[in-house]
Enzyme design. Structure first.
Site, PDB file in Angstrom:
ATOM      1  CG  ASP A  41      -2.172   0.718   1.141  1.00 50.31           C
ATOM      2  OD1 ASP A  41      -2.142   1.955   1.232  1.00 50.31           O
ATOM      3  OD2 ASP A  41      -3.219   0.071   0.946  1.00 50.31           O
ATOM      4  CG  HIS A  95      -4.814   4.423   1.143  1.00 50.29           C
ATOM      5  ND1 HIS A  95      -4.379   3.124   0.934  1.00 50.29           N
ATOM      6  CD2 HIS A  95      -6.038   4.493   0.580  1.00 50.29           C
ATOM      7  CE1 HIS A  95      -5.297   2.457   0.260  1.00 50.29           C
ATOM      8  NE2 HIS A  95      -6.327   3.262   0.032  1.00 50.29           N
ATOM      9  CB  SER A 137      -9.092   1.757  -0.090  1.00 48.76           C
ATOM     10  OG  SER A 137      -8.318   1.911  -1.234  1.00 48.76           O
TER      11      SER A 137
END
Ligand SMILES: [Ca+2]
Length: 412
Positions: free
Chosen positions: A136, A194, A352
């Protein structure tokens, strides 16, 4: 068998031998090499090439341009190279790059409650003994709810600084590797949320903060490959997938995508099946039907993969989530999800956020039944959904309690 039949089969064999020995061509090995009609829509990186070797390795090669690459790299060793494609960009599947620290009308743990995650925790099933790879953006190694969960690479921790103690090609990879910055630990900025958010949903430690991670005793192998803006490349993603695989993970979370073709990525994910590793992919946030508008890795149809759509706290399918009866296997909470970010917590939305709920649940199932095969874990997750009317293969949404019952039925 008469003489004629023998002759025919002899001819076939010699034809096959000729085909196997025939000279490879540049255009056969690298279909995008010419200005021909070979079409792979979408962006490509003009000076970087993904090279798949005959022995199965995939490496990234940089060259000034396509012609220099062909003359100086490809032609001299054409016999050893199976396939070449351009490297390509991929993006995070966060719905909006903005994030909020407060949400209106949403409980901080609606997702965990809806999938009945506490039923596993109450039985002592918490992901213990299972490693999860988060491929990621950067993960904040210092967040109090993530740092206790980092899987320690003991050879490097007990080894010498500046030395690749375990000989895996990465110097001082004590916990993970930064494939964007090419260093052991990523640089963390406050806007780069994220990776930490995804990791927190999967395995935030219950003992060091308020967020209940789905598998709070699982351990984390982080490998980031995205820049600060949430863009990365296929070549770096492939290296990161192979890195976390070599560190012994059972589950890899991939909350990114967007490329319209990639042989190299597909073969990398295909190889995970033999290693018994589950690859959990976000379906993407374009609101598309992937049957009609496929993008990858979401629309790979491979035995190691599960692709996840997103639901809202109303338990409706999220409008932004891609769907598909063929490629999206199940859905999970993915709207207004509260999780860890550098310096604290925030809400994010997107497929996500849905994929990590499934990754965490897979870790729970494997901690309950360590002998379970990849196929059994995948089957248990799909067989046990709460059936809705979503446009996904199973029609339904993840349920931890039922998935745990199902793995115990499949693996007595
Ligand atoms: Ca190393």
């Amino acid at each position: 068998m008469d003489v004629r039949a023998i002759k025919v089969s002899g001819l076939l064999i010699s034809l096959l031998v000729m085909a196997a020995c025939s000279q490879k061509s540049v255009s056969g090995t690298f279909p995008e090499s010419g200005n021909s009609a070979f079409a792979c829509d979408g962006f490509k990186i003009e000076n970087r090439f993904l090279v798949e070797w005959e022995d199965g390795r995939i490496t990234t090669v940089e060259a000034e341009n396509k012609n220099v690459f062909i003359e100086k790299f490809l032609k001299p060793q054409l016999d050893q190279i199976r396939y070449v494609e351009f490297d390509r960009p991929v993006w995070l599947n966060q719905e909006d790059m903005q994030f909020e620290t407060t949400a209106i009308g949403t409980q901080t743990t609606w997702g965990q409650a809806m999938i009945e995650a506490d039923s596993a925790w109450n039985q002592g099933v918490r992901g213990q003994g299972v490693k999860v790879g988060v491929v990621d953006a950067a993960v904040d190694y210092t967040h109090p709810q993530l740092s206790p969960r980092l899987d320690a690479n003991t050879a490097e921790i007990n080894g010498q600084g500046g030395v690749d103690d375990d000989g895996n090609g990465y110097v001082d990879d004590k916990y993970g590797w930064d494939f964007y910055g090419n260093k052991p630990q990523p640089t963390i900025t406050s806007g780069n949320v994220h990776g930490s958010h995804v990791a927190g949903i999967i395995l935030a430690d219950h003992n060091t903060g308020t967020l209940p991670g789905i598998a709070p005793r699982a351990s984390l192998v982080p490998a980031n490959f995205m820049d600060q803006g949430g863009g990365g490349t296929l070549g770096a993603a492939i290296n990161a997938i192979n890195y976390v695989s070599s560190r012994g993970v059972k589950v890899i979370n991939a909350s990114w995508g967007g490329t319209y073709c990639s042989s190299s990525l597909k073969n990398t994910v295909r190889a995970l099946e033999q290693k018994g590793i589950l690859f959990v992919v976000a379906a993407g946030n374009e609101g598309n039907d992937l049957d009609i508008q496929p993008e990858f890795p979401a629309a790979f149809d491979l035995p190691a993969q599960l692709t996840i759509g997103a639901t809202r706290s109303s338990d409706f399918f999220a409008g932004f989530s891609n769907s598909s009866y063929k490629y999206v296997h199940l859905a999970a909470p993915g709207d207004q999800i509260y999780s860890t970010v550098p310096g604290g917590y925030a809400y994010l939305s997107g497929t996500s956020m849905a994929a990590p709920f499934v990754s965490g649940t897979a870790a729970l199932l494997w901690s309950a039944k360590p002998q379970a095969t990849l196929a059994q874990i995948r089957q248990a997750l799909m067989n046990s959904v709460d059936v809705k009317d979503y446009r996904v293969m199973t029609r339904g949404r993840l349920n931890v309690r039922k998935a745990l019952d199902e793995i115990r039925r499949l693996v007595p």
